[in-house]
Design a protein around this motif. Sequence first.
Motif, short mmCIF file in Angstrom:
data_model
loop_
_atom_site.label_atom_id
_atom_site.label_comp_id
_atom_site.label_asym_id
_atom_site.label_seq_id
_atom_site.Cartn_x
_atom_site.Cartn_y
_atom_site.Cartn_z
N ASN A 65 -13.31 1.72 -7.85
CA ASN A 65 -12.89 0.68 -8.79
C ASN A 65 -11.37 0.71 -8.97
O ASN A 65 -10.68 1.65 -8.56
CB ASN A 65 -13.59 0.87 -10.14
N GLU A 66 -10.88 -0.30 -9.59
CA GLU A 66 -9.46 -0.36 -9.89
C GLU A 66 -9.14 0.63 -11.00
O GLU A 66 -9.82 0.67 -12.04
CB GLU A 66 -9.07 -1.78 -10.31
N VAL A 67 -8.12 1.44 -10.77
CA VAL A 67 -7.75 2.48 -11.73
C VAL A 67 -6.26 2.42 -12.00
O VAL A 67 -5.48 1.85 -11.22
CB VAL A 67 -8.14 3.88 -11.20
N GLU A 68 -5.86 3.03 -13.10
CA GLU A 68 -4.44 3.21 -13.42
C GLU A 68 -4.15 4.69 -13.46
O GLU A 68 -4.91 5.47 -14.07
CB GLU A 68 -4.12 2.57 -14.78
N LEU A 69 -3.08 5.08 -12.82
CA LEU A 69 -2.77 6.50 -12.74
C LEU A 69 -1.27 6.74 -12.87
O LEU A 69 -0.45 5.82 -12.72
CB LEU A 69 -3.30 7.11 -11.44
N THR A 70 -0.95 7.97 -13.18
CA THR A 70 0.45 8.42 -13.26
C THR A 70 0.70 9.41 -12.13
O THR A 70 -0.12 10.30 -11.88
CB THR A 70 0.72 9.10 -14.61
N ALA A 71 1.84 9.24 -11.46
CA ALA A 71 2.14 10.07 -10.29
C ALA A 71 3.62 10.41 -10.25
O ALA A 71 4.46 9.78 -10.93
CB ALA A 71 1.72 9.36 -9.01
N ILE B 122 0.86 -1.18 0.00
CA ILE B 122 0.00 0.00 0.00
C ILE B 122 0.90 1.24 0.00
O ILE B 122 1.86 1.32 0.79
CB ILE B 122 -0.93 0.02 1.23
N VAL B 123 0.62 2.18 -0.88
CA VAL B 123 1.38 3.43 -0.94
C VAL B 123 0.42 4.59 -0.72
O VAL B 123 -0.80 4.43 -0.80
CB VAL B 123 2.11 3.57 -2.29
N LEU B 124 0.97 5.76 -0.46
CA LEU B 124 0.17 6.96 -0.23
C LEU B 124 0.14 7.80 -1.51
O LEU B 124 1.19 8.08 -2.11
CB LEU B 124 0.75 7.79 0.91
N ILE B 125 -1.06 8.21 -1.91
CA ILE B 125 -1.24 9.01 -3.11
C ILE B 125 -1.84 10.35 -2.73
O ILE B 125 -2.88 10.42 -2.06
CB ILE B 125 -2.17 8.32 -4.12
N ASN B 126 -1.16 11.42 -3.14
CA ASN B 126 -1.73 12.76 -3.04
C ASN B 126 -2.61 12.97 -4.26
O ASN B 126 -2.14 13.28 -5.35
CB ASN B 126 -0.61 13.81 -2.98
N ARG B 127 -3.92 12.75 -4.05
CA ARG B 127 -4.86 12.81 -5.17
C ARG B 127 -4.99 14.21 -5.74
O ARG B 127 -5.31 14.38 -6.92
CB ARG B 127 -6.23 12.29 -4.75
N GLY B 128 -4.80 15.24 -4.92
CA GLY B 128 -4.91 16.60 -5.42
C GLY B 128 -5.57 17.53 -4.41
O GLY B 128 -5.72 17.20 -3.23
N GLY C 215 -5.52 17.18 -9.42
CA GLY C 215 -4.13 16.71 -9.38
C GLY C 215 -3.16 17.76 -9.90
O GLY C 215 -3.51 18.89 -10.22
N GLY C 216 -1.91 17.33 -10.00
CA GLY C 216 -0.87 18.25 -10.48
C GLY C 216 -0.43 19.27 -9.45
O GLY C 216 -0.08 20.39 -9.80
N GLN C 217 -0.43 18.87 -8.17
CA GLN C 217 -0.08 19.80 -7.10
C GLN C 217 1.37 19.63 -6.63
O GLN C 217 1.69 19.89 -5.48
CB GLN C 217 -1.03 19.60 -5.91
N THR C 218 2.23 19.18 -7.53
CA THR C 218 3.64 18.99 -7.18
C THR C 218 4.36 20.32 -7.13
O THR C 218 4.33 21.09 -8.10
CB THR C 218 4.33 18.06 -8.19
N ARG C 219 4.98 20.57 -6.01
CA ARG C 219 5.78 21.79 -5.83
C ARG C 219 7.25 21.41 -5.79
O ARG C 219 7.66 20.58 -4.97
CB ARG C 219 5.41 22.50 -4.53
N LEU D 9 3.37 9.60 -3.37
CA LEU D 9 3.29 9.95 -4.78
C LEU D 9 2.26 11.05 -5.00
O LEU D 9 1.19 11.04 -4.37
CB LEU D 9 2.90 8.73 -5.62
N ASP D 10 2.57 12.01 -5.88
CA ASP D 10 1.64 13.07 -6.26
C ASP D 10 0.99 12.72 -7.58
O ASP D 10 1.68 12.56 -8.60
CB ASP D 10 2.38 14.41 -6.41
N ALA D 11 -0.33 12.59 -7.58
CA ALA D 11 -1.04 12.31 -8.83
C ALA D 11 -0.94 13.52 -9.76
O ALA D 11 -0.99 14.67 -9.33
CB ALA D 11 -2.50 11.98 -8.53
N VAL D 12 -0.81 13.24 -11.06
CA VAL D 12 -0.72 14.32 -12.05
C VAL D 12 -2.12 14.84 -12.35
O VAL D 12 -3.14 14.24 -11.97
CB VAL D 12 -0.02 13.84 -13.33
N TYR D 13 -2.18 15.95 -13.05
CA TYR D 13 -3.47 16.55 -13.39
C TYR D 13 -4.22 15.68 -14.40
O TYR D 13 -3.64 15.20 -15.39
CB TYR D 13 -3.26 17.95 -13.96
N ASP D 14 -5.50 15.47 -14.13
CA ASP D 14 -6.35 14.68 -15.01
C ASP D 14 -7.50 15.57 -15.47
O ASP D 14 -8.37 15.95 -14.68
CB ASP D 14 -6.87 13.45 -14.26
#
Length: 301
Positions: free
Chosen positions: A201-207, A176-182, A262-266, A247-252
């Motif tokens: 549901n099961e999803v695929e994401l880029t982070a 299990i990992v931590l995802i910053n959804r946004g 998403g896309g809140q990476t500083r 992990l920081d999720a990218v903007y969707d």
Amino acid sequence: MLRLSAQICKQSLAMQRLPGSTNRIPTIRLQLVTRKMTQQSQKIEWTTSIPIGNKDKDKITALGWFLLLIPATTFGLGVWQVKRKIWKEQLIKDLDKQLHMPPVNLPDDLSQLAQMEYRLVTLRGRFLHDKEMLMGPRSLIRPDGVETQGGLFSQRDSGNGYLVITPFQLADRDDIVLINRGWISRKHVDQETRASGQNRNEVELTAVVRSGESRPQFTPDHKDGQVYLYRDLGRMCASSGAAPIFLDAVYDANAAPNAPIGGQTRVTLRNDHLSYLVTWFSLSAATSYLWYRQIVRRIPF
């Protein structure tokens, strides 16, 4: 001394003029004595006419050379800041390059992520929304990269809010990992207000791979186990059972309404080395002038 020699010469001449005086040897001796005394007196007057201690006065003392360390040290610090500036600018370029590189699959060994900060990775699994956490308050980073500033009543909901941190169960393993959804606004803190964005549901994401943070100076402790002020991986992982991976999720652009943005990476890298090197070189120039004026030229203020 000159007067005494002159009197002796006069007496010797008077003795020579006396009638019947035939003893000339004492006269010659007196003349020799007078000449020596005259030479000695002239030698003393010549040596005393030279100023004593001028060369010693012009010498730089040990304290003067020690004070030279001040401009030399500040100049060295300025050179060091030039090198630091070049290094920091290159590091920022490398990080920006990593953020725009094609994403790679999440490695099987999660410990490799410690050397992959700011790299894009792809992963598949499902969110554990019942263990959701918040981090903030934070301002919104828009998709164009501009950070909004909250504060005005008209902007309070659009510019100030929280980041949604959700544990993510990987599909192909038990980790299990931590995802910053946004980012979400304050009025959407409760999950019920954004139910359409709580995909189970099961999803695929880029982070983007991120590391943990140390507690910033003067930052108070976390309010409770649900709201965090910074990326405290120790406490976040302890409360959620996740591995120390953030992990920081990218903007969707196709995200559901009211879902976290998403896309809140500083990229938190400060580059103040230009101001530092200007400060050090200015101090070096000022102290060098003062040292030359006071120690070398001896010009008082």
